[in-house]
Design a protein around this motif. Structure first.
Motif, PDB file in Angstrom:
ATOM      1  N   PRO A 167      12.524 -16.329   2.804  1.00 33.99           N
ATOM      2  CA  PRO A 167      12.323 -17.774   2.633  1.00 33.99           C
ATOM      3  C   PRO A 167      10.961 -18.039   1.997  1.00 33.99           C
ATOM      4  N   PRO A 168      10.772 -19.172   1.358  1.00 36.89           N
ATOM      5  CA  PRO A 168       9.486 -19.478   0.696  1.00 36.89           C
ATOM      6  C   PRO A 168       8.323 -19.404   1.677  1.00 36.89           C
ATOM      7  N   GLY A 169       7.235 -18.807   1.221  1.00 41.99           N
ATOM      8  CA  GLY A 169       6.027 -18.744   2.036  1.00 41.99           C
ATOM      9  C   GLY A 169       5.982 -17.582   3.005  1.00 41.99           C
ATOM     10  N   ARG A 170       7.019 -16.779   3.052  1.00 42.77           N
ATOM     11  CA  ARG A 170       7.025 -15.661   3.989  1.00 42.77           C
ATOM     12  C   ARG A 170       6.162 -14.526   3.454  1.00 42.77           C
ATOM     13  N   CYS A 171       5.420 -13.880   4.352  1.00 45.19           N
ATOM     14  CA  CYS A 171       4.570 -12.752   3.976  1.00 45.19           C
ATOM     15  C   CYS A 171       5.427 -11.553   3.599  1.00 45.19           C
ATOM     16  N   LEU A 172       5.034 -10.859   2.505  1.00 48.75           N
ATOM     17  CA  LEU A 172       5.821  -9.734   2.007  1.00 48.75           C
ATOM     18  C   LEU A 172       5.047  -8.420   1.984  1.00 48.75           C
ATOM     19  N   VAL A 173       3.729  -8.450   2.132  1.00 47.59           N
ATOM     20  CA  VAL A 173       2.908  -7.254   1.947  1.00 47.59           C
ATOM     21  C   VAL A 173       2.986  -6.357   3.185  1.00 47.59           C
ATOM     22  N   VAL A 174       3.396  -5.113   2.959  1.00 43.65           N
ATOM     23  CA  VAL A 174       3.489  -4.133   4.035  1.00 43.65           C
ATOM     24  C   VAL A 174       2.254  -3.231   4.043  1.00 43.65           C
ATOM     25  N   HIS A 175       1.860  -2.746   2.867  1.00 44.54           N
ATOM     26  CA  HIS A 175       0.673  -1.886   2.752  1.00 44.54           C
ATOM     27  C   HIS A 175       0.221  -1.884   1.291  1.00 44.54           C
ATOM     28  N   ALA A 176      -1.090  -1.710   1.083  1.00 45.59           N
ATOM     29  CA  ALA A 176      -1.623  -1.676  -0.291  1.00 45.59           C
ATOM     30  C   ALA A 176      -2.726  -0.634  -0.401  1.00 45.59           C
ATOM     31  N   LEU A 177      -2.721   0.054  -1.523  1.00 47.24           N
ATOM     32  CA  LEU A 177      -3.765   1.027  -1.864  1.00 47.24           C
ATOM     33  C   LEU A 177      -4.298   0.651  -3.243  1.00 47.24           C
ATOM     34  N   ILE A 178      -5.606   0.379  -3.342  1.00 46.72           N
ATOM     35  CA  ILE A 178      -6.206  -0.034  -4.607  1.00 46.72           C
ATOM     36  C   ILE A 178      -7.410   0.863  -4.905  1.00 46.72           C
ATOM     37  N   SER A 179      -7.365   1.515  -6.081  1.00 46.97           N
ATOM     38  CA  SER A 179      -8.455   2.403  -6.524  1.00 46.97           C
ATOM     39  C   SER A 179      -8.795   3.448  -5.464  1.00 46.97           C
ATOM     40  N   GLY A 180      -7.760   4.016  -4.835  1.00 43.89           N
ATOM     41  CA  GLY A 180      -7.967   5.094  -3.876  1.00 43.89           C
ATOM     42  C   GLY A 180      -8.397   4.657  -2.498  1.00 43.89           C
ATOM     43  N   GLN A 181      -8.354   3.350  -2.193  1.00 44.29           N
ATOM     44  CA  GLN A 181      -8.762   2.833  -0.891  1.00 44.29           C
ATOM     45  C   GLN A 181      -7.690   1.890  -0.339  1.00 44.29           C
ATOM     46  N   ASP A 182      -7.475   1.968   0.982  1.00 40.34           N
ATOM     47  CA  ASP A 182      -6.583   1.005   1.617  1.00 40.34           C
ATOM     48  C   ASP A 182      -7.153  -0.395   1.467  1.00 40.34           C
ATOM     49  N   ASN A 183      -6.301  -1.330   1.129  1.00 43.19           N
ATOM     50  CA  ASN A 183      -6.710  -2.730   1.015  1.00 43.19           C
ATOM     51  C   ASN A 183      -5.588  -3.586   1.590  1.00 43.19           C
ATOM     52  N   ASN A 184      -5.727  -3.893   2.861  1.00 50.43           N
ATOM     53  CA  ASN A 184      -4.674  -4.628   3.550  1.00 50.43           C
ATOM     54  C   ASN A 184      -5.124  -6.032   3.957  1.00 50.43           C
ATOM     55  N   SER A 185      -5.947  -6.626   3.101  1.00 53.66           N
ATOM     56  CA  SER A 185      -6.423  -7.979   3.385  1.00 53.66           C
ATOM     57  C   SER A 185      -5.279  -8.997   3.382  1.00 53.66           C
ATOM     58  N   ASN A 186      -4.213  -8.704   2.635  1.00 53.14           N
ATOM     59  CA  ASN A 186      -3.067  -9.618   2.583  1.00 53.14           C
ATOM     60  C   ASN A 186      -1.850  -9.079   3.351  1.00 53.14           C
ATOM     61  N   GLN A 187      -2.078  -8.067   4.184  1.00 53.06           N
ATOM     62  CA  GLN A 187      -0.981  -7.438   4.924  1.00 53.06           C
ATOM     63  C   GLN A 187      -0.387  -8.400   5.950  1.00 53.06           C
ATOM     64  N   CYS A 188       0.943  -8.368   6.058  1.00 53.74           N
ATOM     65  CA  CYS A 188       1.627  -9.182   7.069  1.00 53.74           C
ATOM     66  C   CYS A 188       1.161  -8.767   8.466  1.00 53.74           C
ATOM     67  N   ILE A 189       0.986  -9.748   9.333  1.00 51.49           N
ATOM     68  CA  ILE A 189       0.410  -9.507  10.651  1.00 51.49           C
ATOM     69  C   ILE A 189       1.255  -8.530  11.477  1.00 51.49           C
ATOM     70  N   ASN A 190       2.581  -8.562  11.306  1.00 47.60           N
ATOM     71  CA  ASN A 190       3.429  -7.695  12.130  1.00 47.60           C
ATOM     72  C   ASN A 190       3.381  -6.228  11.695  1.00 47.60           C
ATOM     73  N   PHE A 191       2.706  -5.940  10.553  1.00 48.63           N
ATOM     74  CA  PHE A 191       2.526  -4.555  10.129  1.00 48.63           C
ATOM     75  C   PHE A 191       1.106  -4.039  10.371  1.00 48.63           C
ATOM     76  N   LYS A 192       0.258  -4.867  10.914  1.00 50.79           N
ATOM     77  CA  LYS A 192      -1.142  -4.485  11.145  1.00 50.79           C
ATOM     78  C   LYS A 192      -1.219  -3.275  12.080  1.00 50.79           C
ATOM     79  N   ASP A 193      -1.994  -2.256  11.669  1.00 48.89           N
ATOM     80  CA  ASP A 193      -2.212  -1.018  12.433  1.00 48.89           C
ATOM     81  C   ASP A 193      -0.922  -0.228  12.660  1.00 48.89           C
ATOM     82  N   ARG A 194       0.101  -0.469  11.840  1.00 40.92           N
ATOM     83  CA  ARG A 194       1.370   0.243  12.015  1.00 40.92           C
ATOM     84  C   ARG A 194       1.785   1.007  10.758  1.00 40.92           C
TER      85      ARG A 194
END
Length: 277
Positions: free
Chosen positions: A34-61
């Motif tokens: 649905p519109p506005g739903r968070c989609l980010v599960v995990h991100a790696l940028i330039s060799g570093q984890d970058n989870n600033s936009n990670q969905c809350i239910n995937f945090k630390d998982r």
């Protein structure tokens, strides 16, 4: 994957060697949200984890396998999965050299399941041929919805349940309760099955009661019990009688010895026993 376990979402690019500093790896939910739903599960940028936009239910998982990244293995480890993780996931790998371009994409469908508990089957304690009897079968804590069916093992025929209730629990699993009403026969061999197709598990519980033509197997067992009780009582009476006879015999023997002793005493007083032969 089973509920509560860890699962690896596969994403492998093995065409050539890569440099992590030039890579961007995005894991996201690929379902139609649905519109506005968070989609980010995990991100790696330039060799570093970058989870600033990670969905809350995937945090630390979520975790990447760092020792495999340079070999093109961008698989994602997802911890402690639950029903809310039941999605299609998309892995997007971008390489930035002169321009940023997508070099690899993959989609993974995560299907979740949980084993049902061992079914508990309840049936009539006693019954008579020709009367209607009801059986009940229950199981719980499984996922997804199960298939439930009854079989008469006497002839391997399928029986239609009288009632089937499937309850959706608060933790996302299901509980099932089913009843079966049939006409009692001389040989009751009823079996209840709970099938989880996703796990290819088929759990069962059975009820068997042999019955004789002149009455139920339970009645026959009661007759045997009464017979055994009567034999026990008779044996006890015989034992008591034998003990009584033994006690009387011992008492009479003791009494005869006392009489002999009292007869000897006067003779000793008269000096009869001290005279030489």
């Amino acid at each position: 994957s089973r509920l509560g376990e860890n699962v690896t979402l596969s994403c492998i690019y093995n065409e050539r060697a890569l440099q992590l500093k030039n890579l961007r790896v995005y894991w996201q939910i690929a379902d139609d949200p649905p519109p506005g739903r968070c989609l980010v599960v995990h991100a790696l940028i330039s060799g570093q984890d970058n989870n600033s936009n990670q969905c809350i239910n995937f945090k630390d998982r979520t975790k990447l396998f760092w020792d495999r990244l340079e070999n093109g293995d961008f698989s994602l480890l997802l911890l402690n999965v639950s029903q809310r993780d039941n999605h299609t996931y998309k892995c997007v790998v971008q390489e930035k050299t002169e321009i940023t371009r997508v070099i690899h994409q993959a989609e993974v469908v995560l299907s979740l399941a949980a084993s049902y508990s061992q079914p508990v089957l309840s049936g009539p304690i006693r019954n008579s041929t020709g009367e209607e009897v009801t059986f009940s079968c229950r199981s719980g804590n499984g996922y997804p919805m199960p298939k439930v069916y009854w079989i008469n093992r006497a002839n391997n025929s399928h029986l239609n349940p009288s009632k089937l209730d499937i309850h959706h629990n608060s933790d996302g699993t299901f509980s099932v309760f089913s009843t079966l009403t049939v006409t009692a026969t001389s040989n009751m061999q009823i079996e209840c099955f709970i099938e989880n197709e996703m796990l290819q598990e088929n759990l069962s519980a059975n009820y068997t009661q042999q019955k004789q033509s002149n009455g139920s197997g339970t009645e026959s067992d009661e007759k045997k019990g009464r017979g055994a009780q009567a034999v026990g009582i008779i044996s006890l009476v015989i034992l008591i009688g034998l003990l009584t006879v033994l006690i009387c015999w011992l008492w009479r023997r003791r009494s005869s010895k006392l009489l002999s002793y009292t007869d000897v005493l006067p003779r000793e007083d008269q000096g009869e026993l001290n005279s030489p032969a």
